[in-house]
Structure formats: C-alpha cells, structure tokens
Design an enzyme around this catalytic site. Structure first.
Site, mmCIF file in Angstrom:
data_model
loop_
_atom_site.group_PDB
_atom_site.id
_atom_site.type_symbol
_atom_site.label_atom_id
_atom_site.label_comp_id
_atom_site.label_asym_id
_atom_site.label_seq_id
_atom_site.Cartn_x
_atom_site.Cartn_y
_atom_site.Cartn_z
ATOM 1 N N CYS A 8 57.701 25.615 12.051
ATOM 2 C CA CYS A 8 56.562 25.630 11.140
ATOM 3 C C CYS A 8 56.487 24.264 10.466
ATOM 4 O O CYS A 8 57.055 23.295 10.968
ATOM 5 C CB CYS A 8 56.635 26.789 10.141
ATOM 6 S SG CYS A 8 57.921 26.668 8.871
ATOM 7 N N ASN A 11 59.833 24.411 7.332
ATOM 8 C CA ASN A 11 61.041 25.166 7.673
ATOM 9 C C ASN A 11 61.666 25.848 6.451
ATOM 10 O O ASN A 11 62.872 25.949 6.331
ATOM 11 C CB ASN A 11 62.049 24.273 8.389
ATOM 12 C CG ASN A 11 63.178 25.022 9.088
ATOM 13 O OD1 ASN A 11 64.291 24.526 9.185
ATOM 14 N ND2 ASN A 11 62.926 26.212 9.587
ATOM 15 N N CYS A 13 59.640 28.797 5.056
ATOM 16 C CA CYS A 13 59.013 30.125 4.955
ATOM 17 C C CYS A 13 58.917 30.798 6.316
ATOM 18 O O CYS A 13 59.703 31.680 6.635
ATOM 19 C CB CYS A 13 57.615 30.033 4.321
ATOM 20 S SG CYS A 13 57.606 29.657 2.557
ATOM 21 N N ARG A 14 57.948 30.382 7.111
ATOM 22 C CA ARG A 14 57.656 31.103 8.358
ATOM 23 C C ARG A 14 58.750 30.976 9.400
ATOM 24 O O ARG A 14 59.208 31.985 9.956
ATOM 25 C CB ARG A 14 56.323 30.614 8.940
ATOM 26 C CG ARG A 14 55.145 30.908 8.021
ATOM 27 C CD ARG A 14 53.882 30.268 8.517
ATOM 28 N NE ARG A 14 53.964 28.810 8.383
ATOM 29 C CZ ARG A 14 53.033 27.969 8.825
ATOM 30 N NH1 ARG A 14 51.967 28.425 9.458
ATOM 31 N NH2 ARG A 14 53.172 26.668 8.646
ATOM 32 N N SER A 15 59.173 29.762 9.717
ATOM 33 C CA SER A 15 60.130 29.617 10.821
ATOM 34 C C SER A 15 61.526 30.158 10.497
ATOM 35 O O SER A 15 62.128 30.795 11.360
ATOM 36 C CB SER A 15 60.181 28.183 11.345
ATOM 37 O OG SER A 15 60.516 27.260 10.349
ATOM 38 N N ASP A 122 50.506 30.443 6.292
ATOM 39 C CA ASP A 122 51.655 29.911 5.546
ATOM 40 C C ASP A 122 51.727 30.545 4.161
ATOM 41 O O ASP A 122 50.895 30.249 3.295
ATOM 42 C CB ASP A 122 51.533 28.396 5.430
ATOM 43 C CG ASP A 122 52.800 27.748 4.921
ATOM 44 O OD1 ASP A 122 53.661 28.450 4.339
ATOM 45 O OD2 ASP A 122 52.941 26.524 5.100
#
Length: 148
Positions: A8, A11, A13-15, A122
């Site tokens: 993301c 690095n 939140c999402r990934s 995000d």
C-alpha cells in the site's frame, strides 16, 4: 511455498492488515506460504501499524503489533512470487520499479473480494478501519481460493 507481498502507500494500514489476515487464512487452509507487506512511500519506515488499524484488526483476532513498515524495493520482484497492490496508484508505482526481464505478477488485491471494486480504500484517510478490514478479509479469502 508461495511468497506473497502486499503493498500500500505507507505500510501502516492496509498492507500490514492484509499481511496478517492472509497469513492467518493460509495457515487455516493448510497452505504453506510466506507473506510480507511494504509501502511505496518511505515516511513510515520502521513504524508500527496505525493504532486505529491495530485496534480494528485486534477486534477481529489479528495481531498487527509485531509488524513494522518497510519500503517496497525492486529486489521484491526477486523475493516474491506474487505482489498485490492495495490500489491502482500503488500498482503503477510498483510497476515503475520493475527491473527489466522480471515477470513477477503484480495484481490488485481488492478484485479478489469480487465486490466490483479495484481498490481497498485507505482508512488512514477514510477512517473506516472496520470497512477496510472486511474488504481485506474477503479479498484474502479470494486469494486463498485461487491458491487451493
């Protein structure tokens, strides 16, 4: 053993969430795999995931606390069999770093959820940490189904 990298922007939140979720789902399915995450940006390198994301993941049974942000590098094309991007902008940034001659597939994560969306929004900006987690869980289910 399949080696998967999820990328993301920062690095945090999402990934990292997708890393923890996919690792848990691969383990539950009995699939040997290595899962890691990275960000295309460098401003959070070494930082833990964003606290609200840690809390949302913990409520669902995923522990993000050991994870630390790192930046995506061209060497990741050698280290992984599949690279999954959180959104089209990250996919473009990853592809821009592709070394000549490398065929490692880079795909969007969200389409594996089969919801018709191309991106995991995000939550750093949307503040919908639970919604991002639910989409990531569905997408990771789709990834696991493809590997079975």
């Amino acid at each position: 053993m399949t080696r998967i990298l999820i990328v993301c922007l920062g690095n945090i939140c999402r990934s990292p969430t997708a890393e923890a979720v996919l690792r848990a789902k691969l383990d539950a399915a009995g699939i040997a795999g290595q899962v890691d995450s990275a960000g295309t940006g460098d401003w959070h390198v070494g930082d833990p995931p964003h606290p609200p994301m840690i809390r949302a993941a913990a409520k669902a049974g995923y522990d993000l606390t050991p994870l630390r942000a790192r930046q995506f590098t061209p060497a990741d094309f050698d280290a992984f069999d599949l690279i999954l991007a959180a959104d089209p902008a990250n996919l473009r940034d990853i592809e821009a770093q592709r070394p000549a001659g490398h065929a490692t597939p880079v795909r969007l994560l969200a389409p594996y959820a089969e919801t018709g969306t191309e991106e995991v929004p995000d939550p750093y900006y949307t503040k919908d940490f639970d919604g991002a987690l639910r989409l990531i869980e569905r997408a990771c289910d789709g990834v696991v189904a493809q590997l079975q």
